[in-house]
Scaffold this active site. Structure first.
Site, mmCIF file in Angstrom:
data_model
loop_
_atom_site.group_PDB
_atom_site.id
_atom_site.type_symbol
_atom_site.label_atom_id
_atom_site.label_comp_id
_atom_site.label_asym_id
_atom_site.label_seq_id
_atom_site.Cartn_x
_atom_site.Cartn_y
_atom_site.Cartn_z
ATOM 1 N N THR A 110 -51.864 -10.572 -53.633
ATOM 2 C CA THR A 110 -52.922 -10.761 -54.619
ATOM 3 C C THR A 110 -53.416 -9.468 -55.250
ATOM 4 O O THR A 110 -54.336 -9.486 -56.058
ATOM 5 C CB THR A 110 -54.094 -11.516 -53.979
ATOM 6 O OG1 THR A 110 -54.310 -11.031 -52.640
ATOM 7 C CG2 THR A 110 -53.795 -13.006 -53.894
ATOM 8 N N GLU A 111 -52.802 -8.366 -54.910
ATOM 9 C CA GLU A 111 -53.061 -7.076 -55.546
ATOM 10 C C GLU A 111 -51.985 -6.093 -55.173
ATOM 11 O O GLU A 111 -51.692 -5.912 -53.999
ATOM 12 C CB GLU A 111 -54.402 -6.495 -55.077
ATOM 13 C CG GLU A 111 -55.425 -6.337 -56.155
ATOM 14 C CD GLU A 111 -56.615 -5.561 -55.649
ATOM 15 O OE1 GLU A 111 -56.422 -4.505 -55.025
ATOM 16 O OE2 GLU A 111 -57.735 -6.004 -55.884
ATOM 17 N N SER A 112 -51.404 -5.434 -56.173
ATOM 18 C CA SER A 112 -50.495 -4.328 -55.910
ATOM 19 C C SER A 112 -50.256 -3.572 -57.209
ATOM 20 O O SER A 112 -50.103 -4.183 -58.272
ATOM 21 C CB SER A 112 -49.156 -4.832 -55.351
ATOM 22 O OG SER A 112 -48.454 -3.783 -54.722
ATOM 23 N N TYR A 166 -62.606 -11.339 -59.644
ATOM 24 C CA TYR A 166 -63.119 -11.076 -58.303
ATOM 25 C C TYR A 166 -64.475 -11.714 -58.035
ATOM 26 O O TYR A 166 -64.858 -11.864 -56.871
ATOM 27 C CB TYR A 166 -63.201 -9.569 -58.071
ATOM 28 C CG TYR A 166 -61.851 -8.918 -58.031
ATOM 29 C CD1 TYR A 166 -61.184 -8.725 -56.827
ATOM 30 C CD2 TYR A 166 -61.211 -8.535 -59.206
ATOM 31 C CE1 TYR A 166 -59.931 -8.156 -56.785
ATOM 32 C CE2 TYR A 166 -59.959 -7.962 -59.178
ATOM 33 C CZ TYR A 166 -59.314 -7.778 -57.965
ATOM 34 O OH TYR A 166 -58.058 -7.221 -57.935
ATOM 35 N N GLN A 216 -59.063 -2.899 -51.900
ATOM 36 C CA GLN A 216 -58.920 -3.210 -53.307
ATOM 37 C C GLN A 216 -60.227 -3.149 -54.064
ATOM 38 O O GLN A 216 -61.276 -2.945 -53.518
ATOM 39 C CB GLN A 216 -58.303 -4.611 -53.479
ATOM 40 C CG GLN A 216 -57.316 -5.028 -52.404
ATOM 41 C CD GLN A 216 -56.259 -4.017 -52.107
ATOM 42 O OE1 GLN A 216 -55.903 -3.277 -52.982
ATOM 43 N NE2 GLN A 216 -55.797 -3.956 -50.907
#
Length: 399
Positions: free
Chosen positions: A331-333, A180, A19
């Site tokens: 948490t990411e997609s 982040y 990511q």
């Protein structure tokens, strides 16, 4: 922006999805397949009929599960946000154009409990809108969707408060934003912009070797008021990318949690890594308040855009199982709107729409959609399929 990060630990082989971050570049994916291994034994996850692809050096490149039944997900009962009232389905905005949404995010609650369920429930297709998962019905703080955001200009300079506020004027339909790191004073600028819209903050420590100073930056930004903070993450894919050992990350989580609690924070503290790293190293989720895993169907190469939700849901179930049934958040997609084809994964504006709709249909909460805007400050390499800058759901940022 994104690359494919590959991990093979404790006998587990699967496709790792890496990511984005300003200081984060993804591992290049090798493109020469010379061997196939079948019936691989997978630690912590059941993978009957696994087919593992390796390169000329014997390094695993990807894994498919030919004999495995696909996880159950909802059909297209979800009614996605409209763009300027021109469509009943989600559509991405062209670069530098205004984007508006008819979706209204649920009001964030004042609690900070871990957001995700131990097992996932597909949306109820009898409803005209996305149905609640078990976590949404339990009154968790994140009862809707989360979006990721990076406060950098195309020349890598930092966005100031006015620019961040301008960006957030475009962000509608989300009740939390994920960061982040703490550079560029982003905890303060994003907190100001997000809280003004009733959004929670998923704050982040990027460099765990600087965990004490980065946590202090977050504490200073909160200034004693933690109402808008939902989660603080410690590291992003550090184990998957070989930057840190599992024990390094676990230690950093402990350091962060102690400092945050001493400052009055009672929310969740987690580390974020790929779904593969989580499955192979359950110590990561054991040390976290919930399992936080990144997963992108695009990098698998065997998943079409319209099946992104089904794929990611299946990996979320694997993570939860590997973590002993622990609450899990993806948490990411997301999906790129431009770039080169990766097998069945084709970047395009239409496919980005299809993928986001698929993810929204599979998850009514507990997912961070990546990303708010195109990240033009990033650089491509062989592992990013020419798509590194183009994951922005709303096109180019207005600022």
């Amino acid at each position: 922006m994104m690359k494919a990060g590959l991990l093979c630990l404790a006998g587990l082989v699967a496709t790792a999805i890496a990511q984005p971050h300003r200081h984060h570049r993804h591992e290049a994916k090798r493109d020469v397949v010379v061997d196939v291994v079948t019936n691989t034994v997978v630690a912590y996850a059941t993978a009957p009929g696994a087919v593992v692809y390796v390169d000329g050096n014997g390094n695993p490149v990807s894994t498919s599960y030919a004999d495995e039944a696909a996880p159950t997900t909802a059909s297209a009962a979800y009614s996605a946000p409209a763009v300027e009232s021109t469509s009943s389905v989600y559509t991405s905005a062209p670069a530098s154009t205004a984007w508006s949404s008819s979706y209204v995010a649920p009001a964030p609650s004042s609690t900070t409990e871990a957001p995700a369920p131990s097992s996932y429930v597909a949306p109820d297709t009898s409803s005209s809108a996305a149905a609640s998962t078990s976590s949404a019905s339990s009154g968790s703080a994140n009862s809707g969707y989360t979006i990721s955001y990076s406060p950098y200009n195309s020349d890598n300079s930092c966005k100031d408060q006015d620019q961040v506020t301008s960006d957030f004027a475009m962000i509608t339909g989300y009740d939390m934003v994920r960061l982040y790191g703490t550079d560029c004073n982003q905890t303060v600028t994003v907190l100001n912009a997000a809280s003004a819209k009733g959004m929670k903050l998923f704050a982040g420590v990027y460099d765990i070797t600087q965990v004490a100073s980065e946590i202090q930056t977050i504490i200073d930004a909160a200034n004693g008021n933690w109402d808008s903070f939902h989660t603080v993450s410690v590291g992003n894919e550090g184990v998957n990318n070989g930057l840190y050992s599992v024990s390094d990350v676990v230690s950093a989580i402990g350091t962060a949690r102690s400092a945050l609690q001493a400052a009055g924070y009672t929310g969740s503290v987690v580390t974020v890594d790929t779904f593969v790293a989580m499955i192979a190293n359950p110590e990561l989720c054991e040390a976290s308040d919930y399992a936080a895993a990144n997963c992108h169907a695009f990098f698998d190469g065997g998943v079409a855009a319209e099946d992104a939700g089904k794929f990611v849901l299946g990996q979320a179930q694997r993570v939860s199982q590997a973590c002993g049934g622990k609450d899990t958040m993806i948490t990411e997609s997301g999906w790129p709107s431009q770039g080169d084809t990766n097998g069945m994964a084709v970047p395009s504006s239409e496919n980005q729409i299809n993928a986001i709709n698929s993810l929204r249909a599979a998850f009514s909460s507990n997912i961070v959609l990546f990303s708010a805007f195109n990240d033009l400050w990033k650089q491509n390499n062989a592992g990013t399929y020419g798509a590194e800058q183009y994951w922005g759901i709303m096109g180019n940022a207005p600022a």
